[in-house]
Design a protein around this motif. Sequence first.
Motif, short mmCIF file in Angstrom:
data_model
loop_
_atom_site.label_atom_id
_atom_site.label_comp_id
_atom_site.label_asym_id
_atom_site.label_seq_id
_atom_site.Cartn_x
_atom_site.Cartn_y
_atom_site.Cartn_z
N ILE A 111 -27.47 15.38 14.63
CA ILE A 111 -27.07 14.38 13.63
C ILE A 111 -25.71 14.74 13.04
O ILE A 111 -24.84 13.89 12.86
N VAL A 112 -25.54 16.03 12.76
CA VAL A 112 -24.27 16.50 12.19
C VAL A 112 -23.13 16.26 13.16
O VAL A 112 -22.09 15.69 12.80
N ALA A 113 -23.32 16.69 14.41
CA ALA A 113 -22.27 16.52 15.42
C ALA A 113 -21.94 15.04 15.63
O ALA A 113 -20.77 14.65 15.69
N ASP A 114 -22.97 14.21 15.74
CA ASP A 114 -22.76 12.79 15.97
C ASP A 114 -21.93 12.15 14.87
O ASP A 114 -21.00 11.38 15.14
N ASN A 115 -22.28 12.44 13.64
CA ASN A 115 -21.59 11.79 12.53
C ASN A 115 -20.17 12.30 12.34
O ASN A 115 -19.28 11.54 11.97
N ILE A 116 -19.94 13.57 12.62
CA ILE A 116 -18.56 14.07 12.54
C ILE A 116 -17.70 13.44 13.62
O ILE A 116 -16.58 12.96 13.36
N LEU A 117 -18.21 13.41 14.86
CA LEU A 117 -17.43 12.91 15.99
C LEU A 117 -17.24 11.40 15.97
O LEU A 117 -16.20 10.90 16.44
N HIS A 118 -18.21 10.66 15.43
CA HIS A 118 -18.16 9.20 15.49
C HIS A 118 -17.79 8.52 14.18
O HIS A 118 -17.49 7.32 14.17
N VAL A 119 -17.83 9.26 13.07
CA VAL A 119 -17.53 8.65 11.77
C VAL A 119 -16.45 9.43 11.04
O VAL A 119 -15.40 8.87 10.68
N VAL A 120 -16.68 10.72 10.82
CA VAL A 120 -15.77 11.51 9.99
C VAL A 120 -14.41 11.68 10.65
O VAL A 120 -13.36 11.41 10.03
N MET A 121 -14.38 12.13 11.90
CA MET A 121 -13.09 12.35 12.56
C MET A 121 -12.29 11.06 12.76
O MET A 121 -11.08 11.05 12.52
N PRO A 122 -12.92 9.95 13.19
CA PRO A 122 -12.15 8.71 13.23
C PRO A 122 -11.55 8.33 11.88
O PRO A 122 -10.38 7.92 11.80
N THR A 123 -12.33 8.49 10.82
CA THR A 123 -11.82 8.16 9.48
C THR A 123 -10.66 9.05 9.09
O THR A 123 -9.62 8.59 8.60
N LEU A 124 -10.82 10.36 9.30
CA LEU A 124 -9.77 11.30 8.94
C LEU A 124 -8.50 11.07 9.75
O LEU A 124 -7.38 11.11 9.21
N PHE A 125 -8.66 10.82 11.05
CA PHE A 125 -7.47 10.64 11.88
C PHE A 125 -6.74 9.34 11.53
O PHE A 125 -5.50 9.32 11.47
N LEU A 126 -7.48 8.28 11.31
CA LEU A 126 -6.83 7.02 10.94
C LEU A 126 -6.16 7.13 9.57
O LEU A 126 -5.08 6.57 9.36
N LEU A 127 -6.76 7.87 8.65
CA LEU A 127 -6.13 8.10 7.35
C LEU A 127 -4.85 8.92 7.51
O LEU A 127 -3.81 8.60 6.91
N TYR A 128 -4.92 9.96 8.34
CA TYR A 128 -3.74 10.76 8.63
C TYR A 128 -2.64 9.90 9.26
O TYR A 128 -1.46 10.00 8.89
N TRP A 129 -3.03 9.06 10.21
CA TRP A 129 -2.05 8.17 10.86
C TRP A 129 -1.37 7.29 9.83
O TRP A 129 -0.15 7.11 9.86
N PRO A 134 5.30 8.70 11.06
CA PRO A 134 6.43 7.76 10.95
C PRO A 134 6.26 6.66 11.99
O PRO A 134 5.90 6.92 13.14
N LYS A 135 6.53 5.41 11.60
CA LYS A 135 6.17 4.29 12.46
C LYS A 135 7.33 3.38 12.83
O LYS A 135 7.13 2.36 13.50
#
Length: 221
Positions: A111-129, A134-135
Motif C-alpha cells: 500500500i505504501v509503495a503503491d501510493n508513493i509511486l502513483h500519487v505522491v511522486m506524480p504530485t511532487l514532480f508536477l509541483l516541482y515542474w 524554466p519554460k
Amino acid sequence: MPNRYRPFAAAAAVLGWLALALQLSLSIQLTVANGQGALAGAWIYIGYFTILTNMLTALALTAAARGPHGAVSRFFARPDVHTAIAMSIAIVAAIYNLLLRQLWQPHGWQIVADNILHVVMPTLFLLYWWLAVPKATLRWPQVIVWQTYPAAYFAYALIRGAVNHWYPYPFLNVGTLGYLHVLVNACAVLLAFVAIALLLVALARWQVRRSSKTAALPAQS
C-alpha cells in the motif's frame, strides 16, 4: 534551477528512490515465495511503465538537486525533458487511480509503495515542474517528440509479452484481447498522452506570459 528549489528536489528524489527500492524488494519477495527466484521479480519489476517512469522522475530530481554536473545531469535538466517526464508521470497517476486501483487490494508495505509511486511522486514532480522548471523554450512541436517514450514502451511491452506471455496491464493483454483491441487501447492512451502534453505546454506558455507581464510592471514606491 534556482538554488531555493534544490532541497525540494533532493527530498523528492530520495523519496522516489526509496519507493522504487521498496517496490523492487516486494516484487522479489513475491516471486521468491512463488518459487520463481529473484531474477524473475526484477524482470517483472522493469516491465511496468510506472516503474520506468518513476525512475525517470527520480533521475530528473536527482539531477536537479546536484546541479548541471555531467552530461546525464545536463540532459535531465533540460526543460523539454522535464516536461516529457511530467506528461508521463501524470498519465501514470491518471490511469492507475482511474482504471487500475479497483482491480486489486494491496496490503502492508505494498500500500505504501503503491501510493508513493502513483500519487505522491506524480504530485511532487508536477509541483516541482510548475515551480522550478524554466519554460520559455517549450514549443508545441515538442509534444510529438515526447510521444517517443510511450510508443517505445508499447513496443517493449508487446515484445516482452510475445516472448513470455506476460503483460503488465490488462488493456495491453494480447492473449485476452487480441492485437487489434490492444492497438485500439494503445491509440486511446496515446491520445491521453498528447492531451496532457498539450495542456502542459499551454500552462507553460501562460506561466511565461504571466511572468513577463509581472516583470514589466513598474516598481511600486
